[in-house]
Design an enzyme around this catalytic site. Structure first.
Site, PDB file in Angstrom:
ATOM      1  N   VAL A  73       9.177   4.813   7.306  1.00 24.81           N
ATOM      2  CA  VAL A  73       8.375   3.616   7.025  1.00 24.81           C
ATOM      3  C   VAL A  73       7.811   3.719   5.605  1.00 24.81           C
ATOM      4  CG1 VAL A  73       6.294   2.350   7.658  1.00 24.81           C
ATOM      5  CG2 VAL A  73       7.746   3.332   9.448  1.00 24.81           C
ATOM      6  N   TYR A  98      -1.824   2.736  12.048  1.00 23.78           N
ATOM      7  CA  TYR A  98      -1.031   2.230  13.174  1.00 23.78           C
ATOM      8  C   TYR A  98      -1.806   1.746  14.398  1.00 23.78           C
ATOM      9  CZ  TYR A  98       2.971   3.769  10.501  1.00 23.78           C
ATOM     10  OH  TYR A  98       3.912   3.907   9.516  1.00 23.78           O
ATOM     11  N   LEU A 102       4.653  -4.414   5.308  1.00 21.74           N
ATOM     12  CA  LEU A 102       4.726  -3.539   6.489  1.00 21.74           C
ATOM     13  C   LEU A 102       4.526  -4.346   7.766  1.00 21.74           C
ATOM     14  CD1 LEU A 102       4.830  -0.714   7.836  1.00 21.74           C
ATOM     15  CD2 LEU A 102       2.329  -0.698   7.673  1.00 21.74           C
ATOM     16  N   ARG A 103       3.533  -5.204   7.766  1.00 23.63           N
ATOM     17  CA  ARG A 103       3.261  -6.001   8.973  1.00 23.63           C
ATOM     18  C   ARG A 103       4.493  -6.825   9.355  1.00 23.63           C
ATOM     19  NH1 ARG A 103      -0.668  -7.826  12.359  1.00 23.63           N
ATOM     20  NH2 ARG A 103      -2.337  -6.557  11.481  1.00 23.63           N
ATOM     21  N   VAL A 135       6.736   1.141   1.869  1.00 23.81           N
ATOM     22  CA  VAL A 135       6.755  -0.100   1.087  1.00 23.81           C
ATOM     23  C   VAL A 135       6.586   0.302  -0.388  1.00 23.81           C
ATOM     24  CG1 VAL A 135       5.421  -2.205   0.569  1.00 23.81           C
ATOM     25  CG2 VAL A 135       5.930  -1.595   2.946  1.00 23.81           C
ATOM     26  N   PHE A 151       9.603  14.019  13.670  1.00 22.49           N
ATOM     27  CA  PHE A 151      10.586  13.033  13.174  1.00 22.49           C
ATOM     28  C   PHE A 151       9.934  12.091  12.180  1.00 22.49           C
ATOM     29  CE2 PHE A 151       9.070   9.343  15.671  1.00 22.49           C
ATOM     30  CZ  PHE A 151       8.321   9.990  16.643  1.00 22.49           C
ATOM     31  N   ARG A 170       0.022  -3.853   0.320  1.00 22.53           N
ATOM     32  CA  ARG A 170      -1.111  -4.668   0.810  1.00 22.53           C
ATOM     33  C   ARG A 170      -0.877  -6.155   0.615  1.00 22.53           C
ATOM     34  NH1 ARG A 170      -0.968  -0.164   1.629  1.00 22.53           N
ATOM     35  NH2 ARG A 170      -2.649   1.365   1.498  1.00 22.53           N
ATOM     36  N   ARG A 171       0.383  -6.539   0.823  1.00 21.96           N
ATOM     37  CA  ARG A 171       0.707  -7.973   0.789  1.00 21.96           C
ATOM     38  C   ARG A 171       1.432  -8.378   2.073  1.00 21.96           C
ATOM     39  NH1 ARG A 171       1.765  -5.815  -4.384  1.00 21.96           N
ATOM     40  NH2 ARG A 171       0.417  -6.752  -5.951  1.00 21.96           N
ATOM     41  N   GLY A 172       1.394  -7.523   3.067  1.00 23.73           N
ATOM     42  CA  GLY A 172       1.931  -7.907   4.369  1.00 23.73           C
ATOM     43  C   GLY A 172       3.367  -7.503   4.641  1.00 23.73           C
ATOM     44  N   GLU A 207      -0.783   8.736   7.723  1.00 27.13           N
ATOM     45  CA  GLU A 207      -2.233   8.539   7.617  1.00 27.13           C
ATOM     46  C   GLU A 207      -2.740   7.992   8.945  1.00 27.13           C
ATOM     47  OE1 GLU A 207      -3.958   6.886   3.842  1.00 27.13           O
ATOM     48  OE2 GLU A 207      -1.865   6.334   3.523  1.00 27.13           O
TER      49      GLU A 207
HETATM   50  C1  LIG Z   1       1.576   2.548   4.508  1.00 22.16           C
HETATM   51  C2  LIG Z   1       2.414   1.461   3.833  1.00 22.16           C
HETATM   52  C3  LIG Z   1       3.790   1.439   4.479  1.00 22.16           C
HETATM   53  C4  LIG Z   1       1.698   0.120   4.044  1.00 22.16           C
HETATM   54  O1  LIG Z   1       2.533  -0.942   3.599  1.00 22.16           O
HETATM   55  P1  LIG Z   1       1.914  -2.361   3.142  1.00 22.16           P
HETATM   56  O2  LIG Z   1       3.025  -3.305   2.965  1.00 22.16           O
HETATM   57  O3  LIG Z   1       0.986  -2.129   2.015  1.00 22.16           O
HETATM   58  O4  LIG Z   1       1.076  -2.764   4.437  1.00 22.16           O
HETATM   59  P2  LIG Z   1       0.619  -4.260   4.812  1.00 22.16           P
HETATM   60  O5  LIG Z   1       0.169  -4.970   3.576  1.00 22.16           O
HETATM   61  O6  LIG Z   1       1.659  -4.934   5.621  1.00 22.16           O
HETATM   62  O7  LIG Z   1      -0.628  -3.940   5.712  1.00 22.16           O
HETATM   63  C5  LIG Z   1      -0.641  -4.148   7.101  1.00 22.16           C
HETATM   64  C6  LIG Z   1      -1.986  -3.777   7.601  1.00 22.16           C
HETATM   65  O8  LIG Z   1      -2.142  -2.349   7.530  1.00 22.16           O
HETATM   66  C7  LIG Z   1      -3.283  -2.016   6.715  1.00 22.16           C
HETATM   67  N1  LIG Z   1      -2.894  -0.823   5.961  1.00 22.16           N
HETATM   68  C8  LIG Z   1      -1.807  -0.678   5.182  1.00 22.16           C
HETATM   69  N2  LIG Z   1      -1.772   0.569   4.683  1.00 22.16           N
HETATM   70  C9  LIG Z   1      -2.861   1.203   5.150  1.00 22.16           C
HETATM   71  C10 LIG Z   1      -3.374   2.514   4.970  1.00 22.16           C
HETATM   72  N3  LIG Z   1      -2.738   3.407   4.202  1.00 22.16           N
HETATM   73  N4  LIG Z   1      -4.501   2.834   5.608  1.00 22.16           N
HETATM   74  C11 LIG Z   1      -5.151   1.937   6.384  1.00 22.16           C
HETATM   75  N5  LIG Z   1      -4.696   0.670   6.585  1.00 22.16           N
HETATM   76  C12 LIG Z   1      -3.566   0.321   5.966  1.00 22.16           C
HETATM   77  C13 LIG Z   1      -3.514  -3.215   5.843  1.00 22.16           C
HETATM   78  O9  LIG Z   1      -4.843  -3.264   5.417  1.00 22.16           O
HETATM   79  C14 LIG Z   1      -3.127  -4.346   6.778  1.00 22.16           C
HETATM   80  O10 LIG Z   1      -4.178  -4.570   7.670  1.00 22.16           O
HETATM   81  P3  LIG Z   1      -4.364  -6.011   8.398  1.00 22.16           P
HETATM   82  O11 LIG Z   1      -3.010  -6.664   8.470  1.00 22.16           O
HETATM   83  O12 LIG Z   1      -4.894  -5.653   9.748  1.00 22.16           O
HETATM   84  O13 LIG Z   1      -5.327  -6.752   7.544  1.00 22.16           O
HETATM   85  C15 LIG Z   1       2.537   1.717   2.322  1.00 22.16           C
HETATM   86  O14 LIG Z   1       1.246   1.841   1.778  1.00 22.16           O
HETATM   87  C16 LIG Z   1       3.312   2.976   1.972  1.00 22.16           C
HETATM   88  O15 LIG Z   1       4.525   2.920   1.817  1.00 22.16           O
HETATM   89  N6  LIG Z   1       2.624   4.118   1.838  1.00 22.16           N
HETATM   90  C17 LIG Z   1       3.265   5.385   1.446  1.00 22.16           C
HETATM   91  C18 LIG Z   1       4.249   5.871   2.491  1.00 22.16           C
HETATM   92  C19 LIG Z   1       3.620   5.975   3.866  1.00 22.16           C
HETATM   93  O16 LIG Z   1       2.547   6.538   4.040  1.00 22.16           O
HETATM   94  N7  LIG Z   1       4.317   5.440   4.881  1.00 22.16           N
HETATM   95  C20 LIG Z   1       3.899   5.474   6.257  1.00 22.16           C
HETATM   96  C21 LIG Z   1       4.637   6.580   6.910  1.00 22.16           C
HETATM   97  S1  LIG Z   1       4.119   6.890   8.557  1.00 22.16           S
END
Ligand SMILES: CC(C)(COP(=O)(O)OP(=O)(O)OC[C@H]1O[C@@H](n2cnc3c(N)ncnc32)[C@H](O)[C@@H]1OP(=O)(O)O)[C@@H](O)C(=O)NCCC(=O)NCCS
Length: 414
Positions: free
Chosen positions: A93, A134, A105-106, A95, A414, A101-103, A130
């Site tokens: 997973v 989730y 992942l959601r 982004v 995993f 933070r533009r949606g 983190e």
């Molecule tokens: C974590 C990650 C995938 C989030 O992607 P993103 O596109 O920024 O997430 P979104 O904008 O779709 O956010 C979805 C929701 O999750 C929350 N969120 C996203 N990242 C978060 C974080 N690191 N900690 C807490 N909340 C987080 C957002 O605030 C949002 O909340 P809401 O919809 O309830 O208001 C991205 O920051 C990333 O790639 N991080 C590095 C790699 C990683 O850690 N991947 C996860 C592996 S398990």
């Protein structure tokens, strides 16, 4: 493109599509940038046997650049009492750092989980980078693991602890032959345990030099009912256990006795120990098993409440109505669960149905349910935090009934 409702990010449209086999290098580049990893061509080649493109979903911008990824691995998972269910293990997973933070992942998770539901997957699992991400998607911590260290010279066994022997040192090829059956036996008795496919076994035993962290290649001890794999880091005189599987108490003791007899080793470390690891009870001084880290392990997301709750067994008789909240996927509702040590049934409560279960109604989020179903989470603790709502007697009975025979462990990272 799968996404019927286009996601606008700045001036471009982000669309979702399934990956193809040809996407792997671009996926490696995008994921590597997101996590700060350089995957070599060889790394990606090594990953190919585990990579099923149909199970990977990509978010791409107008010109096809990958902005987001989510994938899954198929597993079977053990529930308390020994029942097993198919599960998806969400993975890879990420982004792009420029588009967070533009949606994205959601949108990816919504599409991915909609497909899981359509495919009839009862439960989804993941391990999280983190802890804050989730819960909003309905995942709760199902297993915990700890890193332990033992100073070998000070770790003596209690008088009377047997010395069963029966351990041989074997090469990787022999472990590859017999390990899967031993692991299956361990998994059958361990709530939360994940199955390992042949591709997983091959991947775990590949043992590439650049992944050894400066330590030796793998060594293995084999017993008729278990095995342990480890490396020696001579710079710190540490034996680093990489995999420990014991299907019986005798194998467990025999393998630990062998590890703690490794002359020239100062410290034995094991990163994936259980929170209720029996080793500390085998030693004369339990403090010799030092916990250096305690962490959440696997997170679980219930997708089909009746399938999951009727597959597991309960420590004591239970008859309850669960009012499950699931704002992300709308898989919640009211379910009556009747069960005990020998079996269980669970079905949605229809309007005008008979009386609530004799334990009354327990209201909880689907993430809290994910923490409870493998037997690790404590309903009483969730209730104190306001995550489970019911009268105190119902909470106590739920807590007792949901406890598993041993602490849940997922085993395979995993
Ligand atoms: C974590 C990650 C995938 C989030 O992607 P993103 O596109 O920024 O997430 P979104 O904008 O779709 O956010 C979805 C929701 O999750 C929350 N969120 C996203 N990242 C978060 C974080 N690191 N900690 C807490 N909340 C987080 C957002 O605030 C949002 O909340 P809401 O919809 O309830 O208001 C991205 O920051 C990333 O790639 N991080 C590095 C790699 C990683 O850690 N991947 C996860 C592996 S398990």
């Amino acid at each position: 493109m799968l996404h019927s409702d286009p996601l606008r990010v700045r001036s471009s449209t982000v669309g979702l599509r399934r990956a193809t086999a040809a996407d792997l290098p671009a996926i490696g580049l995008a994921d590597g940038r997101a996590f700060g990893i350089n995957y070599s061509d060889d790394d990606l080649q090594d990953f190919r046997p585990l990579f099923d493109p149909d199970r990977f979903l990509l978010a791409c911008d107008d010109d096809g650049t990958i902005l987001g990824i989510t994938g899954d691995f198929p597993f079977d998972v053990t529930l308390p009492g020994g029942g097993r269910l198919p599960a998806t293990g969400v993975t890879w997973v990420s982004v792009a750092v420029t588009h967070r933070r533009r949606g994205i992942l959601r949108a990816l998770l919504a599409e991915q989980h909609r497909a899981f539901v359509a495919d009839g997957v009862p439960v989804s699992l993941l391990t999280a980078s983190e802890g804050g991400i989730y819960g909003r998607f309905g995942y709760g911590v199902a297993t915990e693991h700890r890193s332990i260290e033992i100073t070998r010279r000070r770790a003596t066994f209690r008088p009377g602890v047997p010395d069963p022997g029966g351990v041989r040192q074997v090469e990787t090829a022999e472990l590859r032959e017999v390990g899967p059956e031993l692991h299956r036996r361990w998994a059958a008795r361990t709530p939360g345990a994940l199955s390992r496919s042949a591709a997983w076994w091959d991947s775990l035993l590949l043992d590439r030099e650049h992944r050894r962290g400066g330590a030796t290649a793998l060594f293995h001890f084999l017993h008729a009912d278990g095995y342990v794999s480890y490396r020696i880091d001579s710079s710190s005189q540490t034996c680093r256990v990489t995999d420990f599987t014991a299907a019986t108490a005798t194998a467990y003791i025999a393998l630990w006795r062998t590890l703690l007899a490794l002359d020239l080793v100062e410290t034995v470390s094991w990163w994936n120990a259980a929170t209720d690891e029996p080793l500390q009870h085998l030693l004369a001084d339990r403090r010799q098993v030092r916990t250096t880290e305690l962490d959440d392990g696997m997170w679980a997301r219930v997708l089909d409440v009746p399938a999951v709750l009727s597959t597991r067994r309960y420590a004591t008789e239970i008859d309850v109505v669960l009012d499950v909240h699931d704002p992300f996927l709308d898989r919640g509702g009211r379910f009556r669960l009747r069960g005990g040590p020998d079996g269980a049934e669970c079905a949605p409560v229809t309007a005008g149905a008979g009386p609530a279960g004799s334990f009354g109604v327990v209201s909880l989020g689907v993430a809290a349910l994910g923490s409870l179903v493998f037997g690790g989470g404590r309903a009483e603790s969730f209730a104190m935090a306001g995550l489970v709502e019911a009268d105190p007697a119902a909470v106590r009975r739920l807590d007792t009934a949901f406890r598993s025979e041993r602490g849940p462990q997922h085993g395979t990272q995993f």
